[in-house]
Design a protein around this motif. Structure first.
Motif, mmCIF file in Angstrom:
data_model
loop_
_atom_site.group_PDB
_atom_site.id
_atom_site.type_symbol
_atom_site.label_atom_id
_atom_site.label_comp_id
_atom_site.label_asym_id
_atom_site.label_seq_id
_atom_site.Cartn_x
_atom_site.Cartn_y
_atom_site.Cartn_z
ATOM 1 N N MET A 36 -16.314 -1.919 62.166
ATOM 2 C CA MET A 36 -17.414 -2.360 63.030
ATOM 3 C C MET A 36 -18.648 -1.542 62.693
ATOM 4 S SD MET A 36 -16.381 -4.620 65.576
ATOM 5 C CE MET A 36 -17.345 -4.229 67.027
ATOM 6 N N ASP A 37 -19.788 -2.202 62.591
ATOM 7 C CA ASP A 37 -21.047 -1.500 62.322
ATOM 8 C C ASP A 37 -21.672 -1.088 63.650
ATOM 9 O OD1 ASP A 37 -23.397 -0.467 61.434
ATOM 10 O OD2 ASP A 37 -24.138 -2.300 60.499
ATOM 11 N N TRP A 38 -21.236 0.061 64.155
ATOM 12 C CA TRP A 38 -21.664 0.499 65.479
ATOM 13 C C TRP A 38 -23.143 0.892 65.520
ATOM 14 C CZ3 TRP A 38 -18.520 -0.911 69.113
ATOM 15 C CH2 TRP A 38 -17.147 -1.002 68.850
ATOM 16 N N ASP A 39 -23.745 1.129 64.376
ATOM 17 C CA ASP A 39 -25.163 1.513 64.339
ATOM 18 C C ASP A 39 -26.094 0.310 64.227
ATOM 19 O OD1 ASP A 39 -24.584 4.260 64.466
ATOM 20 O OD2 ASP A 39 -24.203 4.329 62.304
ATOM 21 N N ALA A 40 -25.528 -0.886 64.073
ATOM 22 C CA ALA A 40 -26.370 -2.080 63.963
ATOM 23 C C ALA A 40 -27.149 -2.284 65.260
ATOM 24 C CB ALA A 40 -25.504 -3.304 63.676
ATOM 25 N N PRO A 41 -28.435 -2.615 65.175
ATOM 26 C CA PRO A 41 -29.230 -2.804 66.395
ATOM 27 C C PRO A 41 -28.804 -4.051 67.160
ATOM 28 C CG PRO A 41 -30.484 -3.453 64.467
ATOM 29 C CD PRO A 41 -29.225 -2.829 63.947
ATOM 30 N N LEU A 42 -28.910 -3.999 68.470
ATOM 31 C CA LEU A 42 -28.652 -5.168 69.301
ATOM 32 C C LEU A 42 -29.882 -6.063 69.285
ATOM 33 C CD1 LEU A 42 -26.961 -3.403 72.365
ATOM 34 C CD2 LEU A 42 -25.821 -4.605 70.483
ATOM 35 N N ASP A 43 -29.657 -7.358 69.324
ATOM 36 C CA ASP A 43 -30.760 -8.328 69.339
ATOM 37 C C ASP A 43 -31.201 -8.538 70.783
ATOM 38 O OD1 ASP A 43 -32.359 -10.660 69.346
ATOM 39 O OD2 ASP A 43 -31.367 -11.387 67.526
ATOM 40 N N PRO A 44 -32.457 -8.191 71.124
ATOM 41 C CA PRO A 44 -32.902 -8.306 72.521
ATOM 42 C C PRO A 44 -32.927 -9.734 73.050
ATOM 43 C CG PRO A 44 -34.757 -7.844 71.072
ATOM 44 C CD PRO A 44 -33.522 -7.691 70.244
ATOM 45 N N GLY A 45 -32.848 -10.729 72.175
ATOM 46 C CA GLY A 45 -32.908 -12.109 72.630
ATOM 47 C C GLY A 45 -31.562 -12.789 72.734
ATOM 48 N N LYS A 46 -30.485 -12.095 72.344
ATOM 49 C CA LYS A 46 -29.166 -12.734 72.323
ATOM 50 C C LYS A 46 -28.310 -12.313 73.511
ATOM 51 C CE LYS A 46 -28.881 -13.557 67.341
ATOM 52 N NZ LYS A 46 -28.918 -15.026 67.446
ATOM 53 N N ASP A 181 -18.529 -18.330 66.823
ATOM 54 C CA ASP A 181 -19.651 -18.704 65.971
ATOM 55 C C ASP A 181 -20.881 -19.135 66.763
ATOM 56 O OD1 ASP A 181 -18.118 -18.278 63.599
ATOM 57 O OD2 ASP A 181 -17.123 -20.203 63.950
ATOM 58 N N ASP A 182 -20.941 -18.749 68.037
ATOM 59 C CA ASP A 182 -22.089 -19.117 68.860
ATOM 60 C C ASP A 182 -23.335 -18.380 68.370
ATOM 61 O OD1 ASP A 182 -24.015 -19.222 71.065
ATOM 62 O OD2 ASP A 182 -22.370 -20.083 72.224
ATOM 63 N N PRO A 183 -24.385 -19.111 67.991
ATOM 64 C CA PRO A 183 -25.596 -18.454 67.459
ATOM 65 C C PRO A 183 -26.339 -17.613 68.495
ATOM 66 C CG PRO A 183 -25.977 -20.802 67.791
ATOM 67 C CD PRO A 183 -24.521 -20.580 68.012
ATOM 68 N N GLU A 184 -26.039 -17.823 69.790
ATOM 69 C CA GLU A 184 -26.720 -17.054 70.826
ATOM 70 C C GLU A 184 -26.025 -15.729 71.130
ATOM 71 O OE1 GLU A 184 -28.688 -19.174 74.174
ATOM 72 O OE2 GLU A 184 -27.327 -20.797 73.632
ATOM 73 N N LEU A 185 -24.886 -15.467 70.469
ATOM 74 C CA LEU A 185 -24.092 -14.287 70.779
ATOM 75 C C LEU A 185 -24.514 -13.093 69.931
ATOM 76 C CD1 LEU A 185 -21.604 -13.447 72.516
ATOM 77 C CD2 LEU A 185 -20.176 -14.015 70.548
ATOM 78 N N GLN A 186 -24.497 -11.897 70.534
ATOM 79 C CA GLN A 186 -24.781 -10.673 69.797
ATOM 80 C C GLN A 186 -23.804 -10.550 68.621
ATOM 81 O OE1 GLN A 186 -27.117 -8.388 70.206
ATOM 82 N NE2 GLN A 186 -27.944 -8.836 72.243
ATOM 83 N N PRO A 187 -24.285 -10.306 67.394
ATOM 84 C CA PRO A 187 -23.386 -10.208 66.230
ATOM 85 C C PRO A 187 -22.292 -9.153 66.400
ATOM 86 C CG PRO A 187 -25.663 -10.392 65.509
ATOM 87 C CD PRO A 187 -25.705 -10.233 67.003
ATOM 88 N N LEU A 188 -22.601 -8.020 67.020
ATOM 89 C CA LEU A 188 -21.606 -6.968 67.200
ATOM 90 C C LEU A 188 -20.469 -7.452 68.106
ATOM 91 C CD1 LEU A 188 -20.959 -3.971 66.541
ATOM 92 C CD2 LEU A 188 -22.028 -3.392 68.728
ATOM 93 N N VAL A 189 -20.823 -8.211 69.145
ATOM 94 C CA VAL A 189 -19.811 -8.755 70.051
ATOM 95 C C VAL A 189 -18.965 -9.797 69.324
ATOM 96 C CG1 VAL A 189 -19.427 -10.011 72.208
ATOM 97 C CG2 VAL A 189 -21.257 -8.301 72.072
#
Length: 303
Positions: A36-46, A181-189
């Motif tokens: 898991m890429d724990w340092d990846a930034p969260l997307d504020p819009g997802k 594969d929901d495009p609205e979901l945070q990639p890390l989740v």
């Protein structure tokens, strides 16, 4: 002589199935610390859960919320789901350890049981790290709640070990599969869900196989007890998913009213029903879904 042959064939079949699961575990398992890429930034819009899975989705209360409030509710609901997952997998590992005490430690069945316990330990760590990464707090039971959770191991014995495993694993698994594969979901989740779904598929197969093998040996009283526990599992499951504290942390004015709306929400019931459909059919096929249990599951939206 005939019964001995059947018993021997059943043992060989069980060992063969466990061996296939062991091979699958070697080929595809994950370590969340490095996978898991724990340092990846969260997307504020997802979102942290897809909107259609959030408990208030489709209600007037949801319609009145801003996009920011909806995302915050999805964040709190994810933290709650992950917390429940940690409780459950903690309990499941205790039950599996107890099963090992009466089993053959040289068997492939025992070896896969240990492998599954290792998977569950990594899942608990992944869930805990994910709660922390999304800047949420775990939803941890108070002392009375911890006592209730710990006491479940007294009642979950025999076939109920595997029924409990399936109720805790299959419904979440089916919901996760719908949202990978929901495009609205945070990639890390989404990544965490994909890891969990991949490994849980083996766990579900193991639990289904173990339960199906036990059912023909159950007495009438054991079947009645299992049916009762199956019936009780439905309201408990819905109760845990609609924890009023997550509505409070999300900033809703009346958390208790929000929980009532969520429990009556047709969209939320449909989502749960889709998640529980396969499990309900399996339990009914095994003769473990009685008429009372079926009625309760229907009332809760699980059928």
């Amino acid at each position: 002589m005939g019964d001995d042959v059947v018993t021997k064939d059943a043992a060989i079949s069980r060992e063969s199935f466990a061996q296939r699961l062991l091979i699958g575990s070697v080929k595809k398992s994950y370590d969340p610390v490095v996978d898991m890429d724990w340092d990846a930034p969260l997307d504020p819009g997802k979102f942290f859960l897809p909107p259609e899975v959030v408990s208030l989705y489709g209600t007037p209360l949801w319609d009145a919320m801003t996009p920011e409030q909806r995302r915050e509710l999805s964040r709190q609901e994810l933290a709650n789901v992950l917390s429940v997952g940690i409780w459950f997998e903690n309990l499941l590992n205790r039950l599996l350890l107890r099963e090992l005490m009466s089993g053959d430690p040289t068997s492939r069945h025992a070896h896969y049981t240990l492998t599954e316990m290792g998977d569950e330990c990594r899942h608990m760590m992944m869930f805990g790290k994910l709660i922390d990464r999304i800047d949420a707090r775990p939803y941890w039971p108070r002392p009375a709640g911890r006592l209730v959770i710990s006491s479940l191991q007294v009642f979950l014995r025999g076939s109920m070990v595997w029924v409990g495993a399936l109720v805790g694993e299959e419904i979440f698994d089916a919901l996760q599969r719908r949202t990978l594969d929901d495009p609205e979901l945070q990639p890390l989740v989404a990544r965490a869900m994909r890891i969990h779904v991949t490994e849980e598929a083996r766990h579900i197969g193991f639990a289904r196989d173990a339960l199906a093998r036990r059912v023909p040996e159950l007495s009438r009283s054991e079947i009645a007890y299992t049916r009762l526990c199956v019936a009780v599992a439905a309201p408990l499951f819905v109760y845990l998913l609609t924890n009023q504290h997550m509505y409070r942390r999300a900033g809703l004015d009346d958390p208790r009213a929000a929980r009532r709306v969520a429990r009556r929400n047709p969209a939320a019931k449909r989502a749960l029903g889709i998640g529980a459909a396969s499990l309900g059919a399996f339990l009914e096929k095994q003769g473990l879904m009685g008429s009372i249990g079926k009625r309760i599951w229907q009332q809760q939206g699980l059928l």
